[in-house]
Design an enzyme around this catalytic site. Sequence first.
Site, mmCIF file in Angstrom:
data_model
loop_
_atom_site.group_PDB
_atom_site.id
_atom_site.type_symbol
_atom_site.label_atom_id
_atom_site.label_comp_id
_atom_site.label_asym_id
_atom_site.label_seq_id
_atom_site.Cartn_x
_atom_site.Cartn_y
_atom_site.Cartn_z
ATOM 1 N N LYS A 84 0.820 -1.212 0.000
ATOM 2 C CA LYS A 84 0.000 0.000 0.000
ATOM 3 C C LYS A 84 0.857 1.266 0.000
ATOM 4 O O LYS A 84 0.598 2.183 -0.769
ATOM 5 C CB LYS A 84 -0.938 0.033 1.205
ATOM 6 C CG LYS A 84 -2.005 -1.040 1.211
ATOM 7 C CD LYS A 84 -2.943 -0.914 2.397
ATOM 8 C CE LYS A 84 -2.273 -0.967 3.742
ATOM 9 N NZ LYS A 84 -1.714 -2.266 4.134
ATOM 10 N N ARG A 96 -11.300 0.963 8.949
ATOM 11 C CA ARG A 96 -11.030 -0.440 9.277
ATOM 12 C C ARG A 96 -12.291 -1.186 9.704
ATOM 13 O O ARG A 96 -12.257 -2.398 9.853
ATOM 14 C CB ARG A 96 -9.993 -0.532 10.402
ATOM 15 C CG ARG A 96 -8.613 -0.090 9.965
ATOM 16 C CD ARG A 96 -7.628 -0.279 11.108
ATOM 17 N NE ARG A 96 -6.342 0.306 10.806
ATOM 18 C CZ ARG A 96 -5.310 -0.372 10.328
ATOM 19 N NH1 ARG A 96 -5.417 -1.647 10.093
ATOM 20 N NH2 ARG A 96 -4.168 0.238 10.091
ATOM 21 N N ARG A 102 11.230 -7.634 4.733
ATOM 22 C CA ARG A 102 11.268 -6.244 5.209
ATOM 23 C C ARG A 102 11.850 -6.197 6.621
ATOM 24 O O ARG A 102 12.562 -5.252 6.977
ATOM 25 C CB ARG A 102 9.844 -5.676 5.180
ATOM 26 C CG ARG A 102 9.716 -4.252 5.682
ATOM 27 C CD ARG A 102 8.303 -3.734 5.525
ATOM 28 N NE ARG A 102 7.439 -4.228 6.597
ATOM 29 C CZ ARG A 102 6.120 -4.055 6.623
ATOM 30 N NH1 ARG A 102 5.513 -3.436 5.634
ATOM 31 N NH2 ARG A 102 5.404 -4.515 7.627
ATOM 32 N N ARG A 122 11.660 -3.430 13.020
ATOM 33 C CA ARG A 122 10.421 -3.730 13.746
ATOM 34 C C ARG A 122 10.433 -5.196 14.170
ATOM 35 O O ARG A 122 10.462 -6.090 13.321
ATOM 36 C CB ARG A 122 9.200 -3.471 12.855
ATOM 37 C CG ARG A 122 8.947 -2.015 12.567
ATOM 38 C CD ARG A 122 7.761 -1.818 11.661
ATOM 39 N NE ARG A 122 6.577 -2.542 12.119
ATOM 40 C CZ ARG A 122 5.381 -2.420 11.566
ATOM 41 N NH1 ARG A 122 5.202 -1.617 10.536
ATOM 42 N NH2 ARG A 122 4.354 -3.108 12.020
ATOM 43 N N ARG A 179 -1.357 -10.872 12.360
ATOM 44 C CA ARG A 179 -1.736 -9.560 11.799
ATOM 45 C C ARG A 179 -2.595 -9.752 10.548
ATOM 46 O O ARG A 179 -3.580 -9.032 10.339
ATOM 47 C CB ARG A 179 -0.485 -8.735 11.469
ATOM 48 C CG ARG A 179 0.180 -8.165 12.715
ATOM 49 C CD ARG A 179 1.588 -7.656 12.482
ATOM 50 N NE ARG A 179 1.733 -6.684 11.426
ATOM 51 C CZ ARG A 179 2.914 -6.356 10.877
ATOM 52 N NH1 ARG A 179 4.030 -6.928 11.298
ATOM 53 N NH2 ARG A 179 2.982 -5.472 9.919
#
Length: 192
Positions: free
Chosen positions: A14, A89, A128, A134, A146
């Site tokens: 995105k 959401r 990533r 992270r 997630r």
Amino acid sequence: MINLILFGPPGSGKGTQAAKLVQQYDLLHISTGDLFRYEMGNNTPLGQRAKSYMEKGELVPDEVTIGMLRNKVEANPDVEGYIFDGFPRTIPQAGALDNLMKELFTEISGLIMLDVDDDEIVNRILERGKSSGRPDDNDETIVRKRIEIYRSETTPVFDFYAAQGKAHKVNGIGSIEAIFDRLCKVIEETMD
């Protein structure tokens, strides 16, 4: 005016595609994460309210988030439209966003979902994670959780806009340019 909701699971691309769409169509990218950081970092009244909920481990109420969206949209009236990323959401949030757009004499042009299978998303996020710093990007169990949360909580938003004839799926696998071309085709055929 083109007002898009860019939709998709974590790791679907995105952010990458939003940056390209901003350039192509002179849109403003509105990320709710960025809005929260800005409002809280500048200690605005909405930022203070959001922070008070977050400090208690509670979800920030929709009206606070919508207030932040309103501020951002009203502060940027000269763009050709908006890309909403990370919002809505839930169905109530989608309804609130539609109402905000009506108050501003416009509407959501469409929701475009980047359709990427779960294994590809897991691979992208783990890759990533090697450079993102992270910790949640380095644990496959957390990544799959997630994705599961995304599928269960946000998929109804796709159906909400599908009922309005405004929801579109775009294959999110391939080169960045190929995916971008698919997105542009949907925008130009259905929203222009």
